[in-house]
Design a protein around this motif. Structure first.
Motif, PDB file in Angstrom:
ATOM      1  N   SER A 141     -52.055  -7.017  21.372  1.00  0.00           N
ATOM      2  CA  SER A 141     -51.116  -6.419  20.440  1.00  0.00           C
ATOM      3  C   SER A 141     -50.119  -5.578  21.235  1.00  0.00           C
ATOM      4  CB  SER A 141     -51.849  -5.553  19.418  1.00  0.00           C
ATOM      5  OG  SER A 141     -52.541  -4.519  20.092  1.00  0.00           O
ATOM      6  N   ALA A 142     -48.975  -5.388  20.666  1.00  0.00           N
ATOM      7  CA  ALA A 142     -47.947  -4.602  21.330  1.00  0.00           C
ATOM      8  C   ALA A 142     -48.411  -3.147  21.427  1.00  0.00           C
ATOM      9  CB  ALA A 142     -46.643  -4.680  20.540  1.00  0.00           C
ATOM     10  N   PRO A 143     -48.067  -2.482  22.508  1.00  0.00           N
ATOM     11  CA  PRO A 143     -48.463  -1.077  22.614  1.00  0.00           C
ATOM     12  C   PRO A 143     -47.751  -0.242  21.555  1.00  0.00           C
ATOM     13  CG  PRO A 143     -46.980  -1.673  24.396  1.00  0.00           C
ATOM     14  CD  PRO A 143     -47.298  -2.928  23.660  1.00  0.00           C
ATOM     15  N   ALA A 144     -48.391   0.829  21.184  1.00  0.00           N
ATOM     16  CA  ALA A 144     -47.789   1.726  20.196  1.00  0.00           C
ATOM     17  C   ALA A 144     -46.521   2.337  20.784  1.00  0.00           C
ATOM     18  CB  ALA A 144     -48.779   2.819  19.820  1.00  0.00           C
ATOM     19  N   PRO A 145     -45.481   2.458  19.980  1.00  0.00           N
ATOM     20  CA  PRO A 145     -44.250   3.057  20.513  1.00  0.00           C
ATOM     21  C   PRO A 145     -44.469   4.530  20.846  1.00  0.00           C
ATOM     22  CG  PRO A 145     -44.064   2.692  18.149  1.00  0.00           C
ATOM     23  CD  PRO A 145     -45.352   2.080  18.586  1.00  0.00           C
ATOM     24  N   GLY A 146     -43.801   4.968  21.873  1.00  0.00           N
ATOM     25  CA  GLY A 146     -43.915   6.366  22.271  1.00  0.00           C
ATOM     26  C   GLY A 146     -43.104   7.271  21.357  1.00  0.00           C
ATOM     27  N   ARG A 147     -43.478   8.509  21.354  1.00  0.00           N
ATOM     28  CA  ARG A 147     -42.742   9.488  20.549  1.00  0.00           C
ATOM     29  C   ARG A 147     -41.698  10.158  21.428  1.00  0.00           C
ATOM     30  NH1 ARG A 147     -47.201  13.413  18.629  1.00  0.00           N
ATOM     31  NH2 ARG A 147     -47.515  13.312  20.863  1.00  0.00           N
ATOM     32  N   PRO A 148     -40.534  10.455  20.890  1.00  0.00           N
ATOM     33  CA  PRO A 148     -39.508  11.112  21.697  1.00  0.00           C
ATOM     34  C   PRO A 148     -39.981  12.449  22.282  1.00  0.00           C
ATOM     35  CG  PRO A 148     -38.549  10.292  19.669  1.00  0.00           C
ATOM     36  CD  PRO A 148     -40.035  10.095  19.571  1.00  0.00           C
ATOM     37  N   CYS A 149     -40.873  13.142  21.595  1.00  0.00           N
ATOM     38  CA  CYS A 149     -41.332  14.432  22.100  1.00  0.00           C
ATOM     39  C   CYS A 149     -42.244  14.274  23.322  1.00  0.00           C
ATOM     40  CB  CYS A 149     -42.027  15.235  21.003  1.00  0.00           C
ATOM     41  SG  CYS A 149     -43.530  14.466  20.384  1.00  0.00           S
ATOM     42  N   ASP A 150     -42.741  13.041  23.570  1.00  0.00           N
ATOM     43  CA  ASP A 150     -43.585  12.797  24.738  1.00  0.00           C
ATOM     44  C   ASP A 150     -42.777  12.612  26.016  1.00  0.00           C
ATOM     45  OD1 ASP A 150     -45.868  12.984  23.196  1.00  0.00           O
ATOM     46  OD2 ASP A 150     -45.997  10.814  22.872  1.00  0.00           O
ATOM     47  N   LEU A 151     -41.474  12.454  25.905  1.00  0.00           N
ATOM     48  CA  LEU A 151     -40.626  12.243  27.070  1.00  0.00           C
ATOM     49  C   LEU A 151     -40.260  13.599  27.669  1.00  0.00           C
ATOM     50  CD1 LEU A 151     -38.262   9.508  25.637  1.00  0.00           C
ATOM     51  CD2 LEU A 151     -40.231   9.187  27.114  1.00  0.00           C
ATOM     52  N   HIS A 152     -40.605  13.787  28.923  1.00  0.00           N
ATOM     53  CA  HIS A 152     -40.306  15.050  29.599  1.00  0.00           C
ATOM     54  C   HIS A 152     -39.535  14.763  30.872  1.00  0.00           C
ATOM     55  CE1 HIS A 152     -42.939  17.300  26.956  1.00  0.00           C
ATOM     56  NE2 HIS A 152     -43.866  16.368  27.146  1.00  0.00           N
ATOM     57  N   GLY A 153     -38.552  15.572  31.164  1.00  0.00           N
ATOM     58  CA  GLY A 153     -37.826  15.457  32.412  1.00  0.00           C
ATOM     59  C   GLY A 153     -36.745  14.389  32.423  1.00  0.00           C
ATOM     60  N   ILE A 154     -36.415  13.846  31.258  1.00  0.00           N
ATOM     61  CA  ILE A 154     -35.358  12.850  31.202  1.00  0.00           C
ATOM     62  C   ILE A 154     -34.093  13.526  30.718  1.00  0.00           C
ATOM     63  CG2 ILE A 154     -34.580  10.730  30.082  1.00  0.00           C
ATOM     64  CD1 ILE A 154     -37.513   9.917  29.914  1.00  0.00           C
ATOM     65  N   ARG A 155     -33.056  13.388  31.510  1.00  0.00           N
ATOM     66  CA  ARG A 155     -31.768  13.981  31.151  1.00  0.00           C
ATOM     67  C   ARG A 155     -30.727  12.874  31.078  1.00  0.00           C
ATOM     68  NH1 ARG A 155     -34.191  18.346  32.054  1.00  0.00           N
ATOM     69  NH2 ARG A 155     -34.121  20.035  33.443  1.00  0.00           N
ATOM     70  N   VAL A 156     -29.991  12.850  29.990  1.00  0.00           N
ATOM     71  CA  VAL A 156     -28.945  11.854  29.798  1.00  0.00           C
ATOM     72  C   VAL A 156     -27.615  12.587  29.736  1.00  0.00           C
ATOM     73  CG1 VAL A 156     -28.069  10.039  28.269  1.00  0.00           C
ATOM     74  CG2 VAL A 156     -30.527  10.372  28.527  1.00  0.00           C
ATOM     75  N   PRO A 157     -26.659  12.234  30.600  1.00  0.00           N
ATOM     76  CA  PRO A 157     -25.348  12.883  30.541  1.00  0.00           C
ATOM     77  C   PRO A 157     -24.705  12.692  29.165  1.00  0.00           C
ATOM     78  CG  PRO A 157     -25.541  11.536  32.526  1.00  0.00           C
ATOM     79  CD  PRO A 157     -26.737  11.249  31.679  1.00  0.00           C
ATOM     80  N   ALA A 158     -23.944  13.671  28.733  1.00  0.00           N
ATOM     81  CA  ALA A 158     -23.325  13.639  27.400  1.00  0.00           C
ATOM     82  C   ALA A 158     -22.439  12.410  27.217  1.00  0.00           C
ATOM     83  CB  ALA A 158     -22.525  14.915  27.172  1.00  0.00           C
ATOM     84  N   LYS A 159     -21.692  12.013  28.257  1.00  0.00           N
ATOM     85  CA  LYS A 159     -20.825  10.841  28.136  1.00  0.00           C
ATOM     86  C   LYS A 159     -21.652   9.569  27.910  1.00  0.00           C
ATOM     87  CE  LYS A 159     -16.828  12.386  30.771  1.00  0.00           C
ATOM     88  NZ  LYS A 159     -15.953  12.124  31.911  1.00  0.00           N
ATOM     89  N   SER A 160     -22.784   9.462  28.615  1.00  0.00           N
ATOM     90  CA  SER A 160     -23.642   8.292  28.443  1.00  0.00           C
ATOM     91  C   SER A 160     -24.271   8.277  27.056  1.00  0.00           C
ATOM     92  CB  SER A 160     -24.740   8.274  29.497  1.00  0.00           C
ATOM     93  OG  SER A 160     -24.184   8.150  30.780  1.00  0.00           O
ATOM     94  N   ALA A 161     -24.701   9.445  26.585  1.00  0.00           N
ATOM     95  CA  ALA A 161     -25.304   9.524  25.258  1.00  0.00           C
ATOM     96  C   ALA A 161     -24.288   9.139  24.192  1.00  0.00           C
ATOM     97  CB  ALA A 161     -25.847  10.927  25.005  1.00  0.00           C
ATOM     98  N   ALA A 162     -23.044   9.593  24.352  1.00  0.00           N
ATOM     99  CA  ALA A 162     -21.996   9.253  23.391  1.00  0.00           C
ATOM    100  C   ALA A 162     -21.694   7.753  23.424  1.00  0.00           C
ATOM    101  CB  ALA A 162     -20.735  10.060  23.679  1.00  0.00           C
ATOM    102  N   LEU A 163     -21.706   7.159  24.618  1.00  0.00           N
ATOM    103  CA  LEU A 163     -21.460   5.725  24.749  1.00  0.00           C
ATOM    104  C   LEU A 163     -22.544   4.921  24.049  1.00  0.00           C
ATOM    105  CD1 LEU A 163     -19.883   3.353  26.101  1.00  0.00           C
ATOM    106  CD2 LEU A 163     -21.497   3.572  27.980  1.00  0.00           C
ATOM    107  N   VAL A 164     -23.798   5.270  24.292  1.00  0.00           N
ATOM    108  CA  VAL A 164     -24.910   4.554  23.677  1.00  0.00           C
ATOM    109  C   VAL A 164     -24.930   4.779  22.178  1.00  0.00           C
ATOM    110  CG1 VAL A 164     -27.429   4.394  23.559  1.00  0.00           C
ATOM    111  CG2 VAL A 164     -26.276   4.541  25.772  1.00  0.00           C
TER     112      VAL A 164
END
Length: 75
Positions: free
Chosen positions: A44-67
């Motif tokens: 079976s497919a693994p359970a999706p992760g929760r956004p609160c479980d992600l630590h140390g990931i930084r996305v630049p504002a321009k990239s976030a706006a693009l996505v």
């Protein structure tokens, strides 16, 4: 003038005996016959992760706006 180059590898008889399928039905039949040779457990497919479980990931504002401006998959 370029020099002729010798063949480095010989395809051998096994490569010559393999033929491409003539039709989609023939390809499907070949795949069905090979299916028994490929054993892979159904997982079976693994359970999706929760956004609160992600630590140390930084996305630049321009990239976030693009996505954020992109459409969802399948739109």
């Amino acid at each position: 003038m370029t020099k002729p180059v010798k063949a480095v590898t010989h395809p051998g008889p096994s490569a010559a005996s393999v033929q491409e399928p003539e039709s989609l039905d023939q390809l499907r039949g070949d795949c069905a016959r090979m299916a028994a040779h490929w054993t892979g457990g159904r997982r079976s497919a693994p359970a999706p992760g929760r956004p609160c479980d992600l630590h140390g990931i930084r996305v630049p504002a321009k990239s976030a706006a693009l996505v954020d401006g992109m459409s969802e998959y399948g739109d």
